[in-house]
Enzyme design. Structure first.
Site, PDB file in Angstrom:
ATOM      1  CD  GLU A  90      50.253  94.474  10.813  1.00 36.17           C
ATOM      2  OE1 GLU A  90      51.148  94.325   9.948  1.00 36.17           O
ATOM      3  OE2 GLU A  90      50.438  94.241  12.019  1.00 36.17           O
ATOM      4  CG  ASP A 141      52.890  95.545  19.061  1.00 38.75           C
ATOM      5  OD1 ASP A 141      51.756  95.508  19.570  1.00 38.75           O
ATOM      6  OD2 ASP A 141      53.358  94.603  18.405  1.00 38.75           O
TER       7      ASP A 141
HETATM    8  C1  GLC Z   1      50.876  93.319  16.216  1.00 43.88           C
HETATM    9  C2  GLC Z   1      49.846  94.313  16.728  1.00 43.88           C
HETATM   10  C3  GLC Z   1      48.909  93.598  17.672  1.00 43.88           C
HETATM   11  C4  GLC Z   1      48.291  92.391  16.962  1.00 43.88           C
HETATM   12  C5  GLC Z   1      49.352  91.491  16.324  1.00 43.88           C
HETATM   13  C6  GLC Z   1      48.749  90.451  15.415  1.00 43.88           C
HETATM   14  O1  GLC Z   1      51.680  92.841  17.238  1.00 43.88           O
HETATM   15  O2  GLC Z   1      50.430  95.404  17.344  1.00 43.88           O
HETATM   16  O3  GLC Z   1      47.901  94.451  18.139  1.00 43.88           O
HETATM   17  O4  GLC Z   1      47.508  91.672  17.847  1.00 43.88           O
HETATM   18  O5  GLC Z   1      50.245  92.262  15.571  1.00 43.88           O
HETATM   19  O6  GLC Z   1      47.972  91.058  14.425  1.00 43.88           O
END
Ligand code: GLC
Length: 450
Positions: A401, A171
């Site tokens: 994460e 992101d």
């Molecule tokens: C964030 C990450 C993305 C992922 C999402 C859910 O937005 O950047 O890659 O898919 O979280 O985990």
């Protein structure tokens, strides 16, 4: 292997997947991401495949069931009403386009074909049933991959663009800073972010970034996600190596499955798309930076740093030995700059930020893809270092994460599905991507050519 046969560590990873299971789909993290996310879901299927292959198939089936009529498979599927996430269905405004349930208006890296190829290779109890299940999904993968070329590469460059940073799955990468800086955010208005209610602000994208993300969501909503308008006018139109590498890998794996299942039309179409993508990918090589980098297609401008997506070129397909060796050397150098790799952004670059999301931290599933590519290019020691680093980070900070590459501190959400999934899947296949399957033929370019 059954659940009860897993060792305690793998059992804990499996329990996270089970706890995040919402019945046919898995949420990435219970509080932070309470819906089905595209590439999370595909990668989570690998973890399920170790102890519950049927549930693994369901995961990819539910993901692909949300495919739009134009072929796109959306990045979020809002199966339930849930107010704790922003931006929700109203902001995306796709109610007239998406079939029930509502979805976001963009896609994410198409890792699903690669995952389905592994399910097909590894779910060997009833080979005919496994093949039937895969055969139903191949036409959907074919249409999605075709959508990438039609919607995101209408000029036939051989590289697909993203219209929003979230489409890359990474992101807030520094690569987006400059392309985003040209976007007018005056029409965005006020809104309440939910992510920073749950996670420390210093680990998340900044408010200014969020304004730009919301401006792009507004752009898509205002044109009703019309792909021709987006490719012509969207102020953010960028090609990056991660997305393109994953798509190339996906086409390769789709070809292998289509050949195996006698779906010749799909194999032929995928091969022609792959030829275009393989050639186009070279446009992302920058001699100045010494690797594959992001290209801003609106300004014809290359990014100034390598990212973890750069290494996915090795996952995409064959890289000639001299170049692969150079990449391995640069990556090894990165690893001398941090305690644990692979950082998501060049640790020598001024914009590196060890804890802020995609501007430095380590992500387990990207590590798995990088290591898989390294093994396929004979770089087994480096691949093993990355596997061991991933395991050590999880050991130190649990299934977070992502992780700080300098201190090993965990960041973002806890009990995170794809971290648990990758740990479980990788532990069951410690040497990486070696599949001894009676169901599948290997897919190196040389073997394809025969
Ligand atoms: C964030 C990450 C993305 C992922 C999402 C859910 O937005 O950047 O890659 O898919 O979280 O985990």
């Amino acid at each position: 292997m059954t659940l009860n046969e897993l060792n305690p560590k793998n059992r804990r990873a499996a329990d996270i997947l089970i706890a995040n299971d919402r019945g046919g789909y898995t949420v990435p993290s219970a509080k932070l991401y309470p819906f089905q996310w595209n590439w999370d879901s595909a990668l989570v299927a690998l973890g399920f495949s170790i102890f519950d292959p049927d549930r693994a198939w369901q995961e990819v089936e539910s993901l692909l069931s949300a495919q739009w009529d134009n072929g796109m498979v959306p990045h979020i599927i809002f199966w339930k009403v849930e107010k704790s996430y922003f931006p929700g269905p109203d902001q995306w405004g796709t109610a007239d386009i998406a079939h029930n349930p509502p979805t976001s208006g963009i896609t994410q890296p198409p890792v699903a074909a690669t995952v389905i190829q592994r399910l097909l290779a590894e779910d060997v109890d009833d080979i005919d049933a496994t093949r039937d299940r895969a055969a139903k999904l191949l036409p959907k993968l074919d249409r999605w991959h075709q959508w990438f070329l039609d919607a995101r590469d209408p000029d036939g460059l051989g590289i697909v663009a993203i219209m929003h940073p979230w489409e890359s799955g990474r992101d807030n990468l520094p690569d987006w800073d400059r392309p985003l800086s040209f976007i007018d955010t005056t029409g965005v208005g006020t809104y309440h972010r939910r992510d920073t209610d749950i996670v420390n602000e210093d680990e998340r994208p900044k408010n200014n970034d969020y304004d730009h993300y919301m401006a792009l969501v507004k752009f898509g909503r205002d044109c009703n996600w019309d792909t021709a308008t987006i490719s012509r006018d969207c102020p953010f139109w960028v090609a990056e190596p991660g997305m393109n590498a994953i798509l190339r890998r996906a086409e390769r794996d789709l070809i292998a499955m289509a050949k195996l299942l006698g779906m010749d039309d799909i194999a032929t179409r995928a091969a022609s798309r792959l030829a275009r993508l393989d050639t186009g990918f070279e446009k992302l090589w920058s001699d100045d930076v010494g690797g594959y980098v992001t290209l801003d297609l609106r300004r014809d401008e290359y990014a100034t740093g390598l990212t973890s997506g750069s290494w996915l070129a090795l996952f995409a397909g064959h890289v000639e030995p001299k170049r692969a060796g150079k990449m391995a050397t640069t990556l090894s150098h990165w690893l001398t700059q941090v305690d644990r790799g692979v950082p998501s952004f060049d640790p020598n670059h001024e914009l590196f930020d060890s804890i802020r999301y995609w501007r430095g931290p380590v992500w387990a599933m990207v590590n798995w893809m990088i290591a898989t590519g390294l093994i396929e290019h004979g770089e087994t020691d480096l691949a093993e270092r990355i596997r061991a680093d991933t395991e050590a980070l999880i050991e130190q900070s649990d299934y977070r994460e992502y992780f700080c590459p300098v201190t090993g501190r965990g960041g973002g959400g806890s009990d995170f599905s794809w971290t648990a999934s990758m740990s479980l899947y990788w532990a069951s296949r410690p040497t990486g991507d070696v599949i001894n399957s009676p169901v599948l033929t290997p897919t190196t370019p040389e073997q394809e050519a025969k």
